[in-house]
Design a protein around this motif. Structure first.
Motif, PDB file in Angstrom:
ATOM      1  N   GLY A  10      46.412  36.907  43.460  1.00  0.00           N
ATOM      2  CA  GLY A  10      45.550  35.780  43.775  1.00  0.00           C
ATOM      3  C   GLY A  10      44.499  36.060  44.824  1.00  0.00           C
ATOM      4  O   GLY A  10      43.664  35.190  45.100  1.00  0.00           O
ATOM      5  N   THR A  11      44.498  37.258  45.424  1.00  0.00           N
ATOM      6  CA  THR A  11      43.480  37.604  46.409  1.00  0.00           C
ATOM      7  C   THR A  11      42.132  37.784  45.714  1.00  0.00           C
ATOM      8  O   THR A  11      42.034  38.445  44.673  1.00  0.00           O
ATOM      9  CB  THR A  11      43.857  38.901  47.158  1.00  0.00           C
ATOM     10  OG1 THR A  11      45.097  38.692  47.850  1.00  0.00           O
ATOM     11  CG2 THR A  11      42.789  39.291  48.166  1.00  0.00           C
ATOM     12  N   ARG A  12      41.096  37.212  46.298  1.00  0.00           N
ATOM     13  CA  ARG A  12      39.755  37.238  45.705  1.00  0.00           C
ATOM     14  C   ARG A  12      39.009  38.467  46.208  1.00  0.00           C
ATOM     15  O   ARG A  12      38.817  38.645  47.422  1.00  0.00           O
ATOM     16  CB  ARG A  12      39.002  35.961  46.071  1.00  0.00           C
ATOM     17  CG  ARG A  12      37.711  35.717  45.289  1.00  0.00           C
ATOM     18  CD  ARG A  12      37.254  34.279  45.503  1.00  0.00           C
ATOM     19  NE  ARG A  12      36.039  33.983  44.757  1.00  0.00           N
ATOM     20  CZ  ARG A  12      34.828  33.956  45.296  1.00  0.00           C
ATOM     21  NH1 ARG A  12      34.670  34.190  46.594  1.00  0.00           N
ATOM     22  NH2 ARG A  12      33.762  33.652  44.566  1.00  0.00           N
ATOM     23  N   LEU A  13      38.595  39.313  45.279  1.00  0.00           N
ATOM     24  CA  LEU A  13      37.936  40.568  45.622  1.00  0.00           C
ATOM     25  C   LEU A  13      36.521  40.605  45.073  1.00  0.00           C
ATOM     26  O   LEU A  13      36.252  40.096  43.988  1.00  0.00           O
ATOM     27  CB  LEU A  13      38.730  41.754  45.059  1.00  0.00           C
ATOM     28  CG  LEU A  13      40.206  41.845  45.477  1.00  0.00           C
ATOM     29  CD1 LEU A  13      40.851  43.069  44.845  1.00  0.00           C
ATOM     30  CD2 LEU A  13      40.353  41.883  46.994  1.00  0.00           C
ATOM     31  N   ALA A  14      35.629  41.241  45.833  1.00  0.00           N
ATOM     32  CA  ALA A  14      34.220  41.337  45.444  1.00  0.00           C
ATOM     33  C   ALA A  14      33.965  42.597  44.636  1.00  0.00           C
ATOM     34  O   ALA A  14      34.582  43.637  44.858  1.00  0.00           O
ATOM     35  CB  ALA A  14      33.338  41.329  46.685  1.00  0.00           C
ATOM     36  N   ILE A  15      33.027  42.491  43.683  1.00  0.00           N
ATOM     37  CA  ILE A  15      32.560  43.634  42.899  1.00  0.00           C
ATOM     38  C   ILE A  15      31.024  43.639  42.951  1.00  0.00           C
ATOM     39  O   ILE A  15      30.397  42.610  42.725  1.00  0.00           O
ATOM     40  CB  ILE A  15      32.947  43.545  41.408  1.00  0.00           C
ATOM     41  CG1 ILE A  15      34.305  42.914  41.191  1.00  0.00           C
ATOM     42  CG2 ILE A  15      32.868  44.913  40.745  1.00  0.00           C
ATOM     43  CD1 ILE A  15      34.553  42.538  39.738  1.00  0.00           C
ATOM     44  N   HIS A  16      30.461  44.777  43.213  1.00  0.00           N
ATOM     45  CA  HIS A  16      29.005  44.956  43.209  1.00  0.00           C
ATOM     46  C   HIS A  16      28.660  45.905  42.072  1.00  0.00           C
ATOM     47  O   HIS A  16      29.292  46.950  41.907  1.00  0.00           O
ATOM     48  CB  HIS A  16      28.539  45.517  44.551  1.00  0.00           C
ATOM     49  CG  HIS A  16      29.104  44.786  45.729  1.00  0.00           C
ATOM     50  ND1 HIS A  16      28.538  43.641  46.247  1.00  0.00           N
ATOM     51  CD2 HIS A  16      30.218  45.023  46.471  1.00  0.00           C
ATOM     52  CE1 HIS A  16      29.267  43.213  47.274  1.00  0.00           C
ATOM     53  NE2 HIS A  16      30.298  44.034  47.419  1.00  0.00           N
ATOM     54  N   ILE A  17      27.657  45.560  41.277  1.00  0.00           N
ATOM     55  CA  ILE A  17      27.343  46.322  40.066  1.00  0.00           C
ATOM     56  C   ILE A  17      25.857  46.673  40.040  1.00  0.00           C
ATOM     57  O   ILE A  17      24.998  45.827  40.312  1.00  0.00           O
ATOM     58  CB  ILE A  17      27.721  45.528  38.801  1.00  0.00           C
ATOM     59  CG1 ILE A  17      29.236  45.266  38.784  1.00  0.00           C
ATOM     60  CG2 ILE A  17      27.293  46.266  37.541  1.00  0.00           C
ATOM     61  CD1 ILE A  17      29.703  44.378  37.653  1.00  0.00           C
ATOM     62  N   GLU A  18      25.578  47.935  39.718  1.00  0.00           N
ATOM     63  CA  GLU A  18      24.205  48.384  39.499  1.00  0.00           C
ATOM     64  C   GLU A  18      24.149  49.143  38.177  1.00  0.00           C
ATOM     65  O   GLU A  18      24.988  50.001  37.910  1.00  0.00           O
ATOM     66  CB  GLU A  18      23.744  49.312  40.625  1.00  0.00           C
ATOM     67  CG  GLU A  18      23.556  48.613  41.963  1.00  0.00           C
ATOM     68  CD  GLU A  18      22.835  49.498  42.974  1.00  0.00           C
ATOM     69  OE1 GLU A  18      21.662  49.852  42.718  1.00  0.00           O
ATOM     70  OE2 GLU A  18      23.444  49.825  44.003  1.00  0.00           O
TER      71      GLU A  18
END
Length: 250
Positions: A10-18
């Protein structure tokens, strides 16, 4: 593009995409972030220009991801489980993506692949040597001291550089301490399980995690690539991104 997903607990994790194209997951180092290791210095953009989709998560406790204070949020192997959850979230199939890690990210990638949890087409290990795997508890003790003695570490202390970096990144020290306790030493015999092509990429002045050349020699299908810099500076130099892109494009 920045997005978020919910990991296994349930931990909210960030993803950055290029970029668009063949997916490659890039895992950053301890107390750092996707922005600090991959985006700021143009590595993600370089991969995007080479035809890859650079997927750059922030580990829990890092960057734009959550940093829970509940000890239950840090079971053994938590970061490996987070990366596995990311691969599942993105629908990545075995052999259908590449994997890159720097320092803590390299250690996490090795654990995931050696235990059969992730099966990338190619694997790039950056800023990591034998000691950083087999003697992790010794290395972790250094970072635990940085956290525990944060307010009393002064210039001239060997831990001062790490303290300064941790402070500059705004890392939650309570959560970081819990995360460090969730990591174990790695059984070097399990390197035999990593059978895909591997590039071990390391700065020519980087001995923070032991010998990268020795690590390459222990892997079934690996070669060593030397780039300029120390542990802290090598990831800021274009040669690191060029070495990664060249290996993945081969």
């Amino acid at each position: 593009m920045t997005d978020h997903f919910t990991s296994f607990d349930g931990t909210r994790l960030a993803i950055h995409i290029e970029g668009e194209g063949r997916p490659v997951i890039l895992l950053h180092g301890l107390f750092s972030s996707a922005h600090m290791n991959w985006i700021k210095w143009g590595h993600g953009a370089r991969l995007a220009a080479a035809g890859f989709r650079a997927i750059m998560p922030d580990f829990r406790v890092h960057g734009d991801s959550e940093a829970p204070h509940d000890p239950a949020a840090y079971p053994p192997g938590v970061l490996v489980r987070d990366v596995a959850a990311l691969a599942e979230h993105l629908g990545l199939e075995p052999g259908g993506f590449d994997l890159v890690g720097f320092s803590l990210g390299a250690r996490t990638a090795i654990h995931a692949v050696a235990h059969g949890i992730l099966q990338p087409r190619r694997l790039a290990i950056c800023g990591m040597g034998v000691a950083g795997l087999g003697e992790w508890q010794r290395r972790a003790a250094h970072f635990k001291r940085v956290i525990d003695e944060f307010d009393t570490i002064k210039p001239g202390d060997p831990a001062y550089l790490a303290r300064t970096f941790l402070k500059s990144q705004g890392v939650d020290r309570v959560a970081a301490r819990l995360l460090l306790d969730a990591m174990d030493d790695f059984d070097l015999a399990m390197l035999a399980n990593i059978t895909m092509p591997v590039a071990v990429i390391c700065g020519d002045e980087d001995q923070d995690n032991g010998s990268a050349e020795d690590l390459a020699a222990l892997l079934p299908d690996a070669h060593y690539v030397e780039v300029p810099g120390t542990h802290m500076s090598s990831v800021t130099k274009p040669e690191m991104g060029v070495a990664i892109a060249d290996f993945l494009a081969a």
